[in-house]
Design an enzyme around this catalytic site. Structure first.
Site, PDB file in Angstrom:
ATOM      1  N   LYS A 232       0.820  -1.216   0.000  1.00  0.00           N
ATOM      2  CA  LYS A 232       0.000   0.000   0.000  1.00  0.00           C
ATOM      3  C   LYS A 232       0.855   1.267   0.000  1.00  0.00           C
ATOM      4  CE  LYS A 232      -4.004  -2.169   0.545  1.00  0.00           C
ATOM      5  NZ  LYS A 232      -5.126  -2.071  -0.393  1.00  0.00           N
ATOM      6  N   GLU A 238       2.429   6.636   6.123  1.00  0.00           N
ATOM      7  CA  GLU A 238       2.355   6.641   7.589  1.00  0.00           C
ATOM      8  C   GLU A 238       3.665   6.163   8.203  1.00  0.00           C
ATOM      9  OE1 GLU A 238      -0.980   4.139   8.205  1.00  0.00           O
ATOM     10  OE2 GLU A 238      -2.470   5.638   7.618  1.00  0.00           O
ATOM     11  N   LYS A 275      13.907  -4.508  14.185  1.00  0.00           N
ATOM     12  CA  LYS A 275      13.185  -4.126  15.413  1.00  0.00           C
ATOM     13  C   LYS A 275      12.496  -5.347  16.030  1.00  0.00           C
ATOM     14  CE  LYS A 275      12.012   0.775  14.881  1.00  0.00           C
ATOM     15  NZ  LYS A 275      12.356   1.159  16.265  1.00  0.00           N
TER      16      LYS A 275
END
Length: 302
Positions: A232, A238, A275
């Site tokens: 996306k 974002e 992460k």
């Protein structure tokens, strides 16, 4: 022939030689015994020996001499066999040396090929590492440029909604039904103030403005990494905004892996792959919500 076959032939031939030498030794002993007996007979003949006794002794001597002749024939035959066996043994030893030399050369060639293979592999690995580092640096530079622009856009926008959120949820629409809706409700029940498009957006709202405001007013952002998320554009927008916040020293991104492999995450973003993430294949939605709440509420209460 193989080395083992030749070695077996050498062992067998050496045994055959030993057997022939033993037989020659036995024949030599028989010959010596016959010669000794002839000597005894000859020494026993004197001037007083009767004619009949003399004839008897001479007959015995002739028999012994006949035995010696037969023994010598046997010995000659054994000597010939011995020479043949020794010749065969010599040839087998020469063949063994040749095969061992071939084997040494073959092993040396194999070792040389293996050294070359390892050297080529090492060069290829080095090239791949250099290519990966170059691609990573290019990605970092591109991300830095984009996130800097995103940060500038976020900073310049007027904030109409002054509500502060504990957690911004970034996700793909495909993951709402089986995960994100339930996760958002679970977080709310735990007292987490959630920015979630289904809770916040209204008809007619500017999507970009609301996302920028939500990100600017959220302490943390959780990213639901899935195959749909990686495909996306809005989710990338974002994510870049959150990265911009982190580049300014604010730890923000709390990733969740949803039906996605490490290789897919690494391909999408090496930085995210590094992460520590929650994983829907390991933890339930309630467990994930509690883990997120533990982090964001501690921060909010600090």
């Amino acid at each position: 022939m193989s080395i083992s076959t030749i070695s077996d032939g050498i062992t067998r031939t050496q045994k055959e030689i030993a057997d022939i030498q033993h037989k020659i030794s036995q024949e030599s002993k028989k010959e010596a015994d016959c010669l000794a007996r002839i000597g005894q007979i000859q020494r026993s003949i004197t001037n007083s020996t009767s004619a009949s006794t003399l004839r008897s002794k001479r007959s015995e001597v002739e028999r012994k001499q006949s035995e010696i002749a037969k023994i010598q024939v046997h010995k000659a035959d054994y000597q010939k066999k011995l020479a043949d066996k020794e010749g065969r043994l010599l040839k087998l030893k020469q063949d063994l040396q040749k095969e061992e030399e071939k084997e040494r050369k073959k092993k040396a060639q194999e070792q040389d090929r293996e050294r070359r293979r390892l050297a080529d592999l090492d060069k290829r690995v080095q090239r791949e590492q250099l290519d990966y580092q170059r691609r990573l640096q290019e990605e970092i530079r591109a991300t830095n440029a984009m996130t800097a622009q995103m940060a500038s856009n976020v900073a310049q926008r007027s904030v109409e909604d002054h509500t502060e959120y504990d957690l911004f949820i970034s996700h793909a629409a495909e993951d709402k039904e089986d995960l994100v809706d339930l996760l958002a409700e679970s977080l709310k029940s735990l007292g987490v103030r959630v920015w979630y498009d289904s809770f916040t957006l209204r008809v007619g709202d500017s999507l970009r403005e609301k996302i920028d405001q939500g990100l600017a007013k959220s302490r943390y952002g959780t990213i639901v990494l899935s195959s749909a998320f990686c495909a996306k554009n809005w989710t990338q927008y974002e994510l870049n905004s959150m990265v911009a916040r982190e580049m300014n020293g604010h730890k923000m991104i709390l990733p969740i892996w949803h039906k996605i492999s490490k290789d897919e995450v690494l391909k999408f973003s090496p930085a995210l792959a590094d992460k520590l993430a929650l994983n829907t294949s390991i933890s339930s939605i309630e467990e994930i919500a509690k883990d997120l709440a533990d982090v964001v509420l501690d921060k909010a209460n600090a």
